[in-house]
Design a protein around this motif. Structure first.
Motif, short mmCIF file in Angstrom:
data_model
loop_
_atom_site.label_atom_id
_atom_site.label_comp_id
_atom_site.label_asym_id
_atom_site.label_seq_id
_atom_site.Cartn_x
_atom_site.Cartn_y
_atom_site.Cartn_z
N LYS A 177 0.80 -1.23 0.00
CA LYS A 177 0.00 0.00 0.00
C LYS A 177 0.83 1.28 0.00
O LYS A 177 0.26 2.37 -0.07
CB LYS A 177 -0.92 0.01 1.23
CG LYS A 177 -2.00 -1.06 1.19
CD LYS A 177 -2.85 -1.01 2.46
CE LYS A 177 -3.92 -2.08 2.45
NZ LYS A 177 -4.71 -2.09 3.72
N TRP A 253 -6.88 0.84 -6.56
CA TRP A 253 -6.16 1.54 -5.51
C TRP A 253 -5.60 2.85 -6.06
O TRP A 253 -5.05 2.89 -7.16
CB TRP A 253 -5.03 0.67 -4.94
CG TRP A 253 -5.57 -0.49 -4.18
CD1 TRP A 253 -5.90 -1.70 -4.67
CD2 TRP A 253 -5.88 -0.51 -2.79
NE1 TRP A 253 -6.41 -2.51 -3.69
CE2 TRP A 253 -6.41 -1.80 -2.51
CE3 TRP A 253 -5.77 0.41 -1.75
CZ2 TRP A 253 -6.83 -2.18 -1.24
CZ3 TRP A 253 -6.19 0.04 -0.48
CH2 TRP A 253 -6.70 -1.23 -0.23
N TRP A 255 -4.34 7.25 -4.88
CA TRP A 255 -3.71 8.11 -3.88
C TRP A 255 -4.61 8.34 -2.69
O TRP A 255 -5.83 8.41 -2.80
CB TRP A 255 -3.36 9.47 -4.51
CG TRP A 255 -2.41 9.39 -5.64
CD1 TRP A 255 -2.71 9.50 -6.96
CD2 TRP A 255 -1.00 9.18 -5.56
NE1 TRP A 255 -1.58 9.37 -7.72
CE2 TRP A 255 -0.51 9.18 -6.89
CE3 TRP A 255 -0.11 9.00 -4.51
CZ2 TRP A 255 0.83 8.99 -7.18
CZ3 TRP A 255 1.23 8.82 -4.80
CH2 TRP A 255 1.69 8.82 -6.11
N ASN A 256 -3.97 8.46 -1.54
CA ASN A 256 -4.69 8.79 -0.31
C ASN A 256 -4.77 10.32 -0.23
O ASN A 256 -3.78 10.98 0.10
CB ASN A 256 -3.95 8.22 0.90
CG ASN A 256 -4.70 8.39 2.19
OD1 ASN A 256 -5.43 9.36 2.38
ND2 ASN A 256 -4.52 7.45 3.10
N ASN A 257 -5.92 10.86 -0.54
CA ASN A 257 -6.08 12.31 -0.61
C ASN A 257 -6.81 12.88 0.60
O ASN A 257 -7.55 13.86 0.49
CB ASN A 257 -6.80 12.70 -1.90
CG ASN A 257 -5.90 12.55 -3.11
OD1 ASN A 257 -4.72 12.85 -3.03
ND2 ASN A 257 -6.44 12.06 -4.21
N ILE A 258 -6.63 12.24 1.75
CA ILE A 258 -7.21 12.78 2.98
C ILE A 258 -6.68 14.19 3.21
O ILE A 258 -5.47 14.43 3.18
CB ILE A 258 -6.85 11.88 4.18
CG1 ILE A 258 -7.53 10.50 4.03
CG2 ILE A 258 -7.26 12.52 5.50
CD1 ILE A 258 -7.10 9.51 5.08
N ASN A 275 -7.58 9.52 -8.56
CA ASN A 275 -6.13 9.30 -8.62
C ASN A 275 -5.36 10.59 -8.78
O ASN A 275 -4.26 10.60 -9.34
CB ASN A 275 -5.82 8.33 -9.76
CG ASN A 275 -6.31 6.94 -9.43
OD1 ASN A 275 -5.96 6.39 -8.41
ND2 ASN A 275 -7.16 6.40 -10.28
N ASN A 288 1.09 8.43 2.93
CA ASN A 288 -0.13 7.80 3.44
C ASN A 288 -0.47 6.58 2.59
O ASN A 288 -0.35 6.62 1.36
CB ASN A 288 -1.29 8.79 3.42
CG ASN A 288 -1.20 9.81 4.54
OD1 ASN A 288 -0.61 9.55 5.59
ND2 ASN A 288 -1.77 10.98 4.31
N LEU A 290 -2.09 3.84 0.23
CA LEU A 290 -3.06 3.95 -0.86
C LEU A 290 -4.46 3.60 -0.36
O LEU A 290 -4.62 2.83 0.59
CB LEU A 290 -2.67 3.00 -2.00
CG LEU A 290 -1.30 3.21 -2.65
CD1 LEU A 290 -1.09 2.17 -3.75
CD2 LEU A 290 -1.15 4.62 -3.21
N GLN A 291 -5.45 4.19 -1.02
CA GLN A 291 -6.84 3.99 -0.62
C GLN A 291 -7.62 3.32 -1.74
O GLN A 291 -7.33 3.50 -2.93
CB GLN A 291 -7.49 5.34 -0.29
CG GLN A 291 -6.92 6.01 0.95
CD GLN A 291 -7.22 5.23 2.21
OE1 GLN A 291 -8.37 5.11 2.64
NE2 GLN A 291 -6.18 4.68 2.83
N PRO A 292 -8.67 2.53 -1.37
CA PRO A 292 -9.47 1.85 -2.39
C PRO A 292 -10.21 2.85 -3.28
O PRO A 292 -10.65 3.91 -2.84
CB PRO A 292 -10.46 1.03 -1.58
CG PRO A 292 -9.85 0.90 -0.23
CD PRO A 292 -9.08 2.16 -0.01
N GLN A 325 -10.32 -3.78 -0.67
CA GLN A 325 -9.62 -4.08 0.59
C GLN A 325 -9.78 -5.54 0.97
O GLN A 325 -8.81 -6.20 1.36
CB GLN A 325 -10.14 -3.18 1.71
CG GLN A 325 -9.52 -3.43 3.07
CD GLN A 325 -8.03 -3.15 3.07
OE1 GLN A 325 -7.60 -2.00 2.96
NE2 GLN A 325 -7.21 -4.18 3.18
#
Length: 594
Positions: A177, A253, A255-258, A275, A288, A290-292, A325
């Motif tokens: 991840k 999967w 980018w984690n864009n939190i 993405n 961070n 990766l996010q689903p 996930q």
């Protein structure tokens, strides 16, 4: 007095059964300074006199316990610190991949860290294992994108360091991840199949997570030897159907864009474009997990995963319907529980720390520890237990005396580790605590540099066989792959400069020294070299060669030092130190760690 834990006694008793000629005292050790030096050569970035004394005082187990508990030294805080410094005309405070290399040197050498109030990193074993892991789980700045992303690579290495004594299953999850891996092996934005758009899941990560990070290409016995079919041929671990199944699992999967908003990145406001890449080198999306991305994941097809005896999935088939996930978890569990993982990881870590050609018995011992750490919970994949078992195994502690072919024992030292050893043993440091990294380009001079491998296959392959006697005898010598004709010249030349130009009282040389030039403390041993050259050789024999220097090499060095007699400048002692260092570090005997 050495104190045995119950677990330590059980390990010792098991070892005595397997190696009945060993005494309990030998396993308790180290009983001599030379034994301590050998252990430290395997477990650190270079033996020092102070480390030998400490290890002799506390013993192997207590030293390991200290190292397992030592705080993790990470690289990201150093990058943050440099980013906050005033700009300089030479761009020295620009954060780039050389800045990451500075942090690596500080943590690996254990020199005072100026970014953290000159705190000295104390986690030598963790950093050494992280380096070994970085040569198994490879990402590299050779990738066109990662070449300009020091935070991505620094936090990747920090992840390896943090997970070095954790569980392999958690490491596998973090590796999968991390955005650096997502970029390097094309998992970021990997999409489900769409024949109408000629879109097919990318197979890059699916292949490498199996071939290089976990099970390899052929089925293994628990001792690392290949299983053979009725025709005496190795049996593949997987085929193209499994690759396609794994590739489909690893879709969906991004980018984690939190924390990302339209004000910082316009594309973040577009829900259909998850993405959206990081906006800067220090964007949290670079570290961070990766996010689903639901729309990109293949949730409609059954997927053929690894099929092996005892597999949890019926015939290794993952039934469709899970989200990204859930299916990733199932796939990584499927890999983690494959019987190859223990011997595969065991052999690679043994090669990086101890010997290039471990016996099947050594690999089997470590594979058993990987399968069951011996605790009441019977944990699989406990890397702390694995590392301890590798270093305390009699084949590591006693060495050539306990293998069938003593002349096949040991490993060619990695070029970069020659320099770390020189700098650690000679208390090297810089005026300002930083490390001059632009000279040289480490990977071109030494053939390697942390996270600068030319490909996912590392700087050298674990099964590389140098033409000649090694290949004829069926032996492996991974590091020989980068011991080229060019390296045979560039490395000694660079070490010459590090020794004869960069010492703490040097005032002139053919290049100027700056405040971030690493300089060895040659004057520390000058008095000994002046009065007792043989004593200097004995001291360096211990620290650099674990007391294994041959009488021929000892006499040759002594003749050379005694031939240096000019003390008109008052520096004869120092000159003897410099000559001894240069000749030892570049000698064939030192170059092979035994």
């Amino acid at each position: 007095m050495k104190v045995f834990t119950l677990k330590g006694l059980r390990a010792a008793a098991l070892a005595l059964v397997l190696w009945p000629t060993l005494s309990l005292a030998q396993l308790a050790g180290p009983m001599t300074d030379a034994e301590a030096a050998r252990f430290l050569a395997q477990a650190t970035f270079g033996t020092t006199s102070a480390d030998i004394s400490h290890l002799r005082a506390v013993g192997y187990q207590a030293w390991l316990t200290e190292q397992f508990a030592a705080p993790v030294s990470t690289q990201k805080p150093y990058l943050d610190w440099v980013a906050g410094l005033p700009n300089t005309p030479d761009g020295n405070n620009t954060v780039n991949d050389d800045t990451r290399m500075e942090a690596w040197w500080i943590n690996s050498l254990g020199t005072p860290d100026p970014s953290r109030g000159n705190r000295v990193p104390t986690d030598q074993l963790r950093q050494r294992v992280a380096f070994a892991l970085s040569e198994i789980f490879v990402v590299s700045n050779a990738n066109g994108t990662l070449a300009y992303q020091p935070y991505a690579l620094a936090t990747w290495y920090d992840m390896l360091a943090s997970d070095a004594f954790g569980n392999y299953r958690n490491l596998l999850d973090d590796v999968t991840k991390h955005p650096a891996m997502g970029t390097y092996l094309n998992m970021v934005g990997n999409q489900k199949a769409d024949p109408t758009q000629n879109i097919h899941p990318d197979e890059n990560y699916a292949r490498e997570v199996m071939q290089l990070f976990s099970i390899g290409l052929v089925q293994l016995n628990s001792d690392g030897t290949p299983k053979l079919d009725a025709n005496n041929q190795p049996i593949p671990t997987y085929d193209q159907t499994v690759v396609r199944g794994m590739a489909a699992v690893f879709t969906g999967w991004g980018w984690n864009n939190i924390g990302c908003s339209a004000s910082t990145r316009p594309c973040c406001s577009v829900d259909t474009y998850p993405n959206c890449g990081p906006s800067d080198i220090n964007d949290p999306a670079w570290w961070n997990p990766l996010q689903p991305v639901a729309d990109f994941h293949d949730s409609t097809s059954d997927k053929q995963l690894l099929n092996y005896p005892g597999v949890a999935l019926t015939n290794g088939i993952l039934i469709h319907g899970g989200d990204a996930q859930t299916e990733m978890r199932a796939a990584l569990d499927n890999i983690f529980n494959h019987p190859n993982v223990g011997p595969f990881i065991a052999r690679r870590l043994i090669q990086r720390l101890v010997t290039s050609n471990p016996t099947p018995g050594y690999v089997n011992h470590i594979a058993q520890v990987f399968a069951d750490d011996g605790s009441s919970a019977h944990v699989r994949g406990n890397l702390q237990a694995v590392v301890q078992a590798i270093l305390l195994d009699p084949e590591a502690r006693v060495g050539a005396s306990y293998v069938p072919n003593p002349d096949a024992y040991g490993k060619l030292r990695e070029p970069l580790l020659k320099l770390t050893h020189l700098w650690r043993a000679m208390a090297a440091g810089s005026t300002n605590g930083r490390v001059d990294t632009p000279y040289p380009e480490w990977e071109s001079t030494y053939g390697q540099a942390p996270l600068r491998s030319p490909s996912v296959f590392n700087f050298f392959k674990p099964d590389f066989q140098q033409p000649g006697e090694l290949r004829t005898r069926g032996l492996y010598g991974p590091e020989f792959q980068i011991h080229t004709a060019t390296a045979a010249v560039t490395i000694p030349n660079d070490i010459f400069h590090r020794i004869f130009c960069d010492y703490t009282t040097s005032t002139s040389c053919y290049t100027s020294s700056g405040p971030n030039t690493m300089s060895i403390y040659a004057d520390r041993d000058a008095a000994l070299a002046l009065s007792n050259p043989a004593g200097l050789i004995d001291a360096y024999n211990l620290v650099f060669m674990s007391g294994q220097m041959s009488p021929f090499m000892h006499d040759t060095l002594l003749n050379r030092l005694n031939a240096l007699t000019d003390n008109s400048a008052g520096d004869l002692g120092r000159q003897r130190v410099l000559h001894a260092l240069y000749l030892i570090i570049n000698s064939p005997e030192y170059s092979v760690q035994k």
